[in-house]
Write an enzyme that holds these catalytic residues in place. Sequence first.
Site, short mmCIF file in Angstrom:
data_model
loop_
_atom_site.label_atom_id
_atom_site.label_comp_id
_atom_site.label_asym_id
_atom_site.label_seq_id
_atom_site.Cartn_x
_atom_site.Cartn_y
_atom_site.Cartn_z
N MET A 175 -3.32 7.35 0.66
CA MET A 175 -4.69 7.36 0.14
C MET A 175 -4.91 8.35 -1.00
SD MET A 175 -6.88 8.98 3.23
CE MET A 175 -6.15 10.04 4.45
N HIS A 193 7.22 -3.31 2.67
CA HIS A 193 5.81 -3.43 3.05
C HIS A 193 4.98 -2.17 2.80
CE1 HIS A 193 6.30 -0.96 6.58
NE2 HIS A 193 5.17 -1.33 7.13
N PRO A 251 0.83 -1.21 0.00
CA PRO A 251 0.00 0.00 0.00
C PRO A 251 0.87 1.27 0.00
CG PRO A 251 -0.29 -1.28 2.04
CD PRO A 251 0.83 -1.89 1.30
#
Lengths: 478, 140
Positions: A378, A401, A375
Amino acid sequence: MQVEQIDEFRWRIPKRGKMQVEGLIFASAEMMAEIRQDQSLQQVVNVAHLPGIVGASMAMPDIHWGYGFPIGGVAAMDGKKGVVSPGGVGYDINCGVRLLRSGLSRKEIQPRLRDLVTRLYQNIPTGIGKGRSDLRLNRQELTRVLSQGAAWPVERGMGEEEDLEFIEEHGCLDGARPDLVSDRAYQRGRDQLGTLGSGNHFAEIQYVAEIYDEAAAAALGLFLDQLTLTIHSGSRGLGHQVCSDHIRIMLEAAARYGIELPDRQLCCAPIQSPEGQHYLGAMSAAANYAFANRQVMTHWARESFMQALSLGPRQLGLEVVYDVCHNIAKFETFVIDGRSRRLCVHRKGATRAYPPGHPQTPEAYQEVGQPVLIPGDMGRYSYVLVGTERAHRETFGSTCHGAGRRLSRRQAKKQARGRNLLEELERKGVLVMAAGMATVAEEMPEAYKDVSAVVDVVEGAGISRKVAQLKPIGVIKG
Amino acid sequence: MTYRFLDHTADMGVEIEAASFEDLLAEGLLALTDSLTEVEQVGLDMELQVDLVAPSREDLLVDWLNELVYLFETESVLFGLAEIGVEEESGGWRLRGTLQGERYDPDRHRIKRLIKAVTYHQLRVSSSSRGWQARVIFDI
């Protein structure tokens, strides 16, 4: 700190003093200049002191200053002579990421996006507070969750048997000992199954924005413009309590076993000692709670999609691509100097990245390797990668990660003052619903480094391969 | 008695100063509540007793603050005041405290962030002629 450059993406901290192994850091020259500014390299050195560490004390390019272990750290310990450390796993045991793919394209759902994000926000509890009233567990049921992991919700109709095939360790760590999980941890876990939490946890609706490897994307069932969903969460209060309980036990145990600690948060005990075994049993139980947590949220996400889009499960096809742990210690087998060895691999803010052909890589991905889910933030993008043979040889099958923070929470809040972040994000095409605006400020895109730089390093170093880029369009947060 | 928050990239630290070790713990409670919510909005109509034993003062500070995290998470209670007594006894330090606070009310208590745990990382408790000082880092 003496750091030698090995190649474009590798740096070595030579062994000195009581270091058992050298340090090995994956980073670009630009990143290394930044990494040197905090204390994370010292933490790589500290971890290298731990008894029984094998190969090197490693750090991925998203390394930053953690507690004891650096975040982005990987340390493999000899299964017999090594130690296990709760600090090498972290408070959020089995915090991890799950990616789901749909049969839909972005255009198909765009008009219903607001409804979809609202449903997700209503169905998946975020932030403070307890979980849903239709999922309250008594002690007996919670014990089953701790033993069974993701299989527990699946057995109760929250998911498909097939989901389990696409979760690291099939969603259940062997050796879980619910009897070694404290009453306090049970108390904290009782009402939190199926909750997202707060901080950097999220559920995000995305679309496939770029594909870098057509064949691998096809094997992973990914296509351009496809709608996907990512869930990032962990073991909630139960895991935090297990970590706190065992740090306390190990502070005392480390002294008793004569282990010198450069930092108390590195406290540990021999894997084969009662304290080591107890921690591994309780930690595995907490990891199973996290697997079950992501599975329950997957079920509610599927329901949200079906409600918002008036679709049946087949038309929706929201299937698990993969589910990875990024805070974990577990036993894995590697060939070192021609000898097969069982090691306790600590990944603290690092992801397993197994190669094509590995028995733990799902059958469907045997040709391409285990999916790795990274990830970003956002506002920008996240990545799907796959593991490589080189990672298996060199990093105990591990890779990065995430993006890593650029701003502290205070700095982020300062920069957010006077701005309407929700509006800003919506103008960029990202609809955000959050329990607290303070979290949105602390987690805003600028607070994070550009994850593409991190991903480029692990690809450049050959420890992962880029498959696709995902861009967010709807986010729920705590 | 004062506290001030420190910058830590991923998480959050606090430095506390107080005249006595007991006051240091009481001030720690305020710092913790302040990082969760607006501390001045927390009423004092509930009372709770706490009894903890830890092998060192450092451990006692961590246990104390972790107790508050635990009570907030399991009982939904926010605390605004503590009266604390600490005694040395065999095997360590004992804290007996009376806590005052109130049940979390989403309409009145704006949550700033949640704390996963209070850590031992760079933990420091010391005393000098100016009184007591501590540093502690929260995992967010």
